[in-house]
Structures are given as C-alpha cells and as structure tokens.
Design an enzyme around this catalytic site. Structure first.
Site, PDB file in Angstrom:
ATOM      1  N   ASP A   1      12.103   4.942  14.326  1.00  0.00           N
ATOM      2  CA  ASP A   1      11.690   6.303  14.702  1.00  0.00           C
ATOM      3  C   ASP A   1      11.965   7.313  13.597  1.00  0.00           C
ATOM      4  O   ASP A   1      11.463   8.438  13.657  1.00  0.00           O
ATOM      5  CB  ASP A   1      12.438   6.751  15.973  1.00  0.00           C
TER       6      ASP A   1
ATOM      7  N   CYS B   1       0.840  -1.193   0.000  1.00  0.00           N
ATOM      8  CA  CYS B   1       0.000   0.000   0.000  1.00  0.00           C
ATOM      9  C   CYS B   1       0.877   1.244   0.000  1.00  0.00           C
ATOM     10  O   CYS B   1       2.094   1.160   0.090  1.00  0.00           O
ATOM     11  CB  CYS B   1      -0.923   0.012   1.222  1.00  0.00           C
TER      12      CYS B   1
ATOM     13  N   ASP C   1       9.596   8.235  22.024  1.00  0.00           N
ATOM     14  CA  ASP C   1       9.673   6.784  21.854  1.00  0.00           C
ATOM     15  C   ASP C   1       9.941   6.192  23.240  1.00  0.00           C
ATOM     16  O   ASP C   1      10.360   6.916  24.155  1.00  0.00           O
ATOM     17  CB  ASP C   1      10.807   6.438  20.891  1.00  0.00           C
TER      18      ASP C   1
END
Length: 927
Positions: free
Chosen positions: A804, A53, A612
C-alpha cells in the site's frame, strides 16, 4: 528492456537495532536527541534485478521513499534491500559506489520572539547562512529545526547568528537518536586533578562520545550510545575513580520544554510585578486621587509655572518602567532594525516612546508655560507533549540475576537510569518502565496510551511490552530493549513535536502579511497624525473637539500614538500554529497521530477515500467459518488430522498426533503422514496435481463460496477428498457504519485490493462500497489514486501493508493502520493507532474543526486589528467624541493575542462526531 537497473539512495548507517525490532504500531519518525554528534549521510548504489519497465522503477521508488533513514533518520542498506525485494525485485549492493556527505540536524529554542515577523526574521537569517540546507521556525513552539552541513559551519555559529538578530538561543539537541545525553550532579571537593581523573575515566568507557563539565553548578553532561553503556555505569565509574570523594546523581530537572516555559513565565511575572509597583501609583495619582480633595490639592501644587507635584511624581515613576523594565524592547528593536527587518519590538518601542516623550513634552511645556498572560496561554497549547512525557514512571525496580536466571537482589532506581538489557520488575498497578519483552510472569497490560483502547492485553513470556503502559494484575519481569530516545514513547513525543513544528500551507498568508504589517502600521500612524494635525491647523474641525488639556498638535499626536500601540501582528501569526498545535495534540490523545500542518490541512479537503481490503477493511487474520465433511468421519478426528498436518512445528501444543514426512508445496498446500494416513491440506490445484477427484457438487460449492468472500481449503485422506474448510477474513466491526457515515459527509469510498474479483465484490457489497478495483498490483493502486486526483478529487488512502505504500505516498493524505507494517506507517501522513476504521472519520472531522478554528482566528485577528486601528485613528471621534488613549490601546493590543490563543484552546474540548457513538467498534483481538 534491461532486467537490471542501478538505483541510488541516500541513507544513514545505524549501528544499533534492526528495523523490525521497532514497535510496529508506532511510526518511525526522524528523531533528534541531545549531544553534539555528527551523523554521516551517504549515497549508495544498488543493482536491482527484475525491473522490466518504468512502472517497476516507480514501484521500487515509492516502496522505499518513506523508509526511516532516507534523508533524515537511521537505517541500514539491508533494510533498503529487503524493502525492494518485498515488492518483487532482487537487489544487491554495488561495491565501491559510495559518495560520502555530511549533514546534521539541530533543534534550538528561541526566546524573546514577539510575533510572526520575528519568526520570519530568524528563518531568513538561517537561510542566508552558507551551509544551512533547510530551516523551520515555529512561533507557537518557540523552536527552530535546522538542517546544515557541519563541514561549512558549526553549531555555535548558528547560535551566534540567532543572538545577532536580537533573540536568545538555547540549544535543545543535535545529532541522531543513536546518541543519548544525561546530566549528572556531582557532590564533592573539586580539584584540577580530580576533575581530570573523572573526565579521563569516563572517556575511556566504551560508547562515551562527549563530556562537558561545569564545576560552577556541579554538573557534568555526558553524550553516549545507549546500546553500549548507560548512566549507572557513569555513576559507578565516577564514585570508584574518586575513591568515594564524589557522589553522582541525576541532575535536577530544569532544562526541559516545560521548565523553560515556567522559567519564562516567572521572568515575565517578575517584570510585570515591577511594572505594577510603579504603574499603580501612576494610575492612582492620575485617575483616583484627583477626586479626593485633600490629596488633589497636594498633587496640583505648582512648583515651576504650570508644572505640578503630581506630574513630577508620574514622570519619576514612569521612567524606570520605560527604560529598565522595557529594556528588552529597545535591544530587540535595535537588532531588528540593524538587519532591516522591523518586528513587534519596533512597534512597541515606537508606541511607548511616543507616549513617554509626548508626556515629557507636556511636562516641560507646563514647566515653561507662563500658566504576562500570553506566554502562559501559549504554554497550554503544548500540554499534549507534557502529558505524553508524564506517562513514563519516575522509578523502576531493577533486578540482579545470577547465571541461572534466579533473582539475587532488587533495587529501586530512577527510571532514567535504565540501560539496555536490564531486567525490570513490574508489580500490579505500576507502569511499565521501559520497552522490552517479558522474561517471566503473566499479566494483563492496559495499552491505551498506544492503542487508545482501555481493554487489557494478555502478556506472557516472550511478549513485547511498551514503556508507559499500565500493568493490571500479575507480576512481570521484563528485559529492556529500547531506552531513552529509542523508546516507543520517545518516538511518539518526537512525532508530535515534529508535527507541531511543521507549518500548514495556510500559514503562508500570515508570513506574507507580517512582512508588510509593521511598515504599513508606521505609515498609517504617521498619516493619522499628519491628517489630524493639518485638519487642526486649517480649522478642518471645530475647536470644541480639542480637550481643554491639549492643543491640536497633541490631539493629533495622541491619535498617531494609539494607532502604533494597538496594532499587533502577533494575533495574525498565532492564528494557525496555535490551532495546529492543539489539533495535533488532541488527535494524539484520541489515537490519531497527524504528521504536521500539511497533513492536517489536506485532510479537511478530502472528498474521496481509497480503502485497501486485507487488514484495513478486514481484520487481516483469517478464521474458519464452516466445515463440510464429504466422508463419514468424526469431526474431532478430522480436525486433529488437519491440525497435526498444518501445525506440526508448534512445540507448545501436544493435543494432536505427531506428523511425519512433512512436505510444504509452495502456493498449493502441505502434506504429511499422520496416524499412518497420508493427509493433504491445500487448494484445488493441490488436489488435481495429485489426481484426487473433486465431485461436481463440491465444484459448485467452491464457486458459490468464492462469491461470499471465503477461501476453501480442501482436505484429502489417503487419496480421497474428505472435507472442505471455509476460511474467511472477517470484516472489522462497524465497517458498514463507517462507510455510511462517510457517504453522509459527501465523501466517496472506493475499495482497491490485490484479491480476486469475487471476494472484493462481496466485501464491497457487504459494507456498501459501490466502486471496486480488484487484482491490483502496488503500482496500479498508486495509478488509481493519481487518476482520481486528475478527476478533481482530494484523495485519502487507507492501508496497512508494504504493497500500500506507493498509494499512500501518491495520495493527498495517506492514512496507515497502526497495526500495519513499518513502511506503510512511514509512508503515511496520519497513523490510526487503534487500527479502527472510525478513526479516519475522527481525523477528517478534527481537521475540519481545526481549520474552521483557524479561519475564525484569522477573521478575528484581521477584524480586531482593522477595527482597533480605525478607532485608534479617530474615525469615530467626530460623531461620538470617543478616542482611544495610548494606555487603553496598549491593553487592547495584548488582548488581541491572548484572545486568539484562547480561541485555539477551545479545540481542547473537541468531541468525536455523535454518530460514531452508535458504532460498536472496539479493539480487535483475534486468537
């Protein structure tokens, strides 16, 4: 949707080191070194498998977007392939799909620039040249960085274009960091034959790219690849080729940034002294001697009509200052006006010429009548770079080894002569001379120049060391791996230089203002003269206002001259770059590397931080927090069985028994035979798959500990569940205090992690974070950042891993933990070198202080010019009879620039917020 897509990337090939051998705590930033070497940029086409996708495409694109080598730096295709595979896709290189393209980056020092208008003029000149892709000129650093196509124009054409605008162009560097340049001094008898022999011999050495010999100063410059050769090889070749008739050594320093700055200061100081030699007598004859009766009579002696001896003396003494010492202003004005871009030189030339010829007019009328600091201050703003360069030791002890690794001899050499694979001896108290790894010895090394923490780090055989760090006690033998521009120190210096070159968006205000400043001042000056002249002719003010020594025309002319002389766009142009330079330099000294003015400006607006979890909020190295035995067994024996199973390949440890028939089961755990017992160590799934029963009370314990941010490791012996190890990734010290301080700063904190909800909620609750997003994929982290931005937040993302990097790129400000992955560091705008959470508060506070200083600078610069021009134009003369003579206006003009630079230099006194002193945050060591 297709499972394979094609992805085109632009990269620059590298023949030297691999991507991961670069220091993980040092950001890889595009580097520029000496030597006219071209680097070939090309596009490659990759086939990516596993894309289903558009989110997949976004994930891949953002993961590799900030790789070193994309667009500006050096990288190979394998690194790009690995970066794509690290985010969960399969990539292969499509053969035959290559588009060759050439690009080159150069840095040029530009002297004789006076103001922001000058910088804009040079930038416009570059941008008008066909083949120039991008150009940045910075007033405070006095440097230009130009990206251009060498197929269309040459480096020399760029230098000529600068000189045609009236400035002096000095080459700094060009090419990429796979090339180094060394300057050697040759002592000996020069002949055509000997010079040809030396050049031919050096050119034959592998890795030598270019040789430039200047016999007039006994200097030879050599461009080379440091991975293939080095300066000691050149010295040996020169001395052996010339049969001892030539001796070579490192050319004396004199071409660096600091040397150029000192040379410029000396030049201006000499001009100042010459000006002083002529100006002091002018001042004495006009302002002092006129009050001494005997001398006054001599000076007032008339020669022709009203023309006196004093006026002739002052005319004779002023002329050399105007036309000889001030010659550079005429040259600069001519070239600036020739290209239709008036600058500060034009204002100075107009002002001083108006004052000079006004004085000449006064002298002739009497005859016919029947009756350096700013440069020094700006140099202070770049002290951060000089201090970084001073970290490198001047000398090093080179060891010669035999084939068995024994030391044969020692030799003290200039540290600039270190070559790759050299073995260097580091004694206690000495600085590490080069990046490398320990071959022999044990010691503690102070790495505060990298981490910001003074706590020594243990080093033994195989450990990496960084050049510029301090060896504390033991003797070390290290093998050099990265030298010259490839070293960690050089990369940090380049990062700080690039940060100081980058303009903050707020600088656009000064750039726009400078375009109109000079023409506006000229119009104001003419209007001032015209208004006062007409007012005098039409008796608009009493004649008593006119001093006895002049008429209405001369009074009007003096007002007009003072307006030109006092106006100075320099203060406006220096308001932002000097503050950014000092701010980024202070940040570097605090362990916070800020990548330019854009990052600095965005950071001061941050009102939401996304964290994070693993490696950012936590240490990132799990530890055993508790053990529960379910069978009667000695705890030591239990640990030995687990250790033997888990660490059966650790050759350095023989404290536990040998493990046999070892099997690793991906995603579940391991099993082996230890002491004739079958041992399994892993998760719940491993036990269930092998039909090992888990008691109900143990099930409850597993559920409870998950909510405590702990992971349970189950251990079975011969098919029976024997014990449970609780593993936890501890929070970083002071994490709760950091979140509390952020709340007091009106900054919202959010935790986004790929870990399970139970662990995420537990960590968030412990530190005081209310909003939690768990089980998030890399692209989902980026989507959350974009969602917050759409809600009106200015978002900072703090992370350390490859996963990240999409969020770091998407955020307004990306902050990477210094101990994180290279990709995360490249994607970030700010690097927290010490890996401490407190440093993000330092970064935000420093950016706020810096932009507060920029606002003060702008207010002062604008206010100073407006007030000065108003007074110079005679606005307060009708009420106070005070007027600003041109010579005082000139001093006031210089003071405006110096005051703005001094204002920026106050940032050097920056201290961290006092609230951080109460946090117990130190360098984190996990054994």
């Amino acid at each position: 949707m297709a499972t394979s897509k094609l992805l085109a990337l632009a990269c620059i090939r590298n023949e030297s080191s691999s991507y991961r051998d670069l220091l993980t705590s040092t950001p890889k930033y595009p580097k520029v070194v000496s030597g006219p070497v071209k680097s070939c940029s090309r596009a490659i086409l990759l086939s990516v498998k596993g894309m289903t996708c558009s989110a997949c495409a976004v994930s891949i694109e953002k993961a590799i977007k900030r790789l070193p080598g994309i667009h500006d730096a050096v990288v190979d295709e394998e690194t790009i392939l690995k970066a794509i595979e690290d985010v969960g896709f399969k990539a292969t290189l499509v053969p035959g799909e290559k588009i060759e393209k050439s690009t080159q980056v150069c840095r040029i020092r530009i002297n004789k620039r006076a103001c922001t208008s000058c910088s804009s003029t040079v930038e416009k000149t570059f941008q008008a040249i066909q083949g120039v892709q991008n150009a940045h000129v910075t007033l405070a650093t006095e440097e230009a960085e130009v990206h251009y196509d060498p197929r269309i124009l040459s480096y020399n054409q760029l230098l000529k274009a600068i000189e045609d605008t009236g400035f002096e162009a000095i080459p700094i560097s060009t090419g990429e960091d796979i090339v180094s340049k060394i300057h050697l001094h040759l002592d000996g008898l020069y002949t055509d034959h000997s010079v040809t022999m030396i050049e031919s011999s050096l050119q034959a050495l592998p890795g030598v790219l270019d040789i430039d010999l200047d016999p007039s100063i006994h200097k030879i410059s050599i461009s080379y690849k440091p991975a293939m050769t080095g300066p000691r090889n050149f010295i040996k070749m020169i001395e052996s080729t010339a049969s001892g008739h030539f001796k070579a050594r490192i050319f004396p320093e004199g071409e660096g940034r600091e040397a150029q700055k000192q040379a410029e200061i000396k030049k201006y100081y000499r001009s100042f002294l010459w000006s002083l030699a002529f100006t002091i007598p002018v001042f004495l004859t006009s302002m002092v001697f006129m009050y001494i009766p005997g001398i006054k009579n001599v000076l007032d002696t008339k020669i022709v009509n009203m023309l006196t001896i004093g006026e002739i003396i002052r005319w004779v003494l002023s002329t050399p200052v105007q036309f000889i010492v001030g010659r550079r202003f005429y040259t600069g004005s001519y070239k600036a006006l020739r290209i239709g871009s008036p600058n500060m030189d034009v204002l100075i030339a107009l002002g001083t010429n108006a004052a000079y010829f006004y004085s000449v007019y006064s002298v002739l009328r009497a005859a016919l009548s029947p009756y350096f600091i700013e440069v020094l201050a700006k140099g202070k703003t770049s002290e951060a770079i000089a201090k970084l360069l001073d970290l490198a030791p001047e000398t090093a002890t080179l060891l010669t080894m035999d084939e068995e690794g024994n030391v044969i001899s020692e030799e003290e050499i200039d540290s600039r002569l270190i070559q790759r694979n050299d073995v260097i001896k580091i004694i206690p108290g000495a600085k590490v001379a080069s990046d490398g790894y320990v071959l022999w010895g044990k010691s503690y090394v102070n790495e505060s120049m990298i981490t910001g923490e003074a706590r020594p780090v243990a080093k033994r055989e195989g450990d990496t060391v960084t050049g510029g760090t301090l060896n504390e006690n033991g003797v070390l033998h290290i093998k050099a791996t990265r030298v010259g521009p490839q070293s960690a120190l050089a990369q940090i210096v380049r990062l700080v230089e690039s940060a100081q070159m980058a303009k903050a968006p707020v600088q656009k205000f000064a750039d726009r203002a400078s375009k109109y400043f000079v023409p506006l001042v000229i119009i104001l000056s003419f209007s001032t003269w015209l208004a006062w002249y007409l007012a005098g002719n039409f008796h608009g003010y009493p004649e008593s206002w006119i001093p006895s020594s002049m008429d209405s025309f001369e009074l009007a002319l003096q007002f007009g001259i003072s307006v030109i002389v006092i106006a100075c766009p320099c203060a406006l142009g220096l308001a932002t770059p000097t503050a950014v330079m000092v701010g980024t330099g202070v940040g570097a000294s605090q362990g916070v590397l800020i990548k330019g003015g854009q990052a600095l400006e965005s950071t001061h607006k941050v009102n939401c931080i996304v964290f994070d979890k693993t490696g950012t909020m936590t240490i990132g190295k799990p530890v055993v927090v508790s053990t529960k035995l379910l069978k009667n067994m000695v705890l030591r024996d239990f640990y030995e069985l687990v250790a033997a199973t888990e660490f059966r390949e650790d050759e350095e440890n023989h404290m536990w028994p040998e493990a046999q028939d070892f099997v690793s089961i991906t995603g579940h755990g391991v099993k082996a035979i230890v002491r004739n017992k079958e041992i399994m160590v892993g998760n719940k799934s491993l036990m269930l798959d092998n039909n090992i029963d888990i008691p109900p009370d143990t099930e409850e314990m597993l559920t409870e500990t998950e909510g405590m941010a702990q992971t349970e490791i189950l251990v079975s012996v011969d098919g029976e569940l024997t014990g449970v190890l609780s593993i936890s990734d501890p929070l970083k010290p002071g994490a709760h205090g950091v979140i509390s301080i952020l709340k007091s700063m009106q900054i919202r904190s959010i935790l986004v992690t790929g870990d399970n909800w139970g662990t995420a909620k537990s960590i968030a609750s412990e530190v005081g974070i209310e909003t939690v997003i768990a089980e998030a994929k890399p692209e989902q982290k980026a989507e959350k950042v974009e969602e917050l931005q759409a809600s009106g937040y200015t978002v900072a993302m703090v992370g350390d891993g490859i996963n990240d990097s999409p969020a770091l790129v998407a955020a307004d400000v990306g902050m990477a933990i210094g101990a994180g992955t290279d990709i995360a560091i490249e994607a970030a705008d700010i690097v927290l070198m010490k890996s401490n959470l407190e440093d993000e508060i330092t970064a935000i506070d420093l950016s706020r202080k810096t932009f507060s200083r920029i606002r003060i600078n702008y207010i002062w610069a604008l206010g100073y010019n407006l007030l000065g021009i108003t007074i110079a134009a005679g606005a307060i003369f009708p009420t106070t009879r005070f007027r600003l003579p041109p010579w005082i206006a000139g001093a006031a003009m210089a003071t405006s620039s110096v005051s703005v630079v001094c204002s920026s230099l106050l940032l050097k006194n920056y201290k961290k917020p006092k609230r951080l002193n109460n946090l117990e945050i130190h360098e984190i060591l996990t054994e």
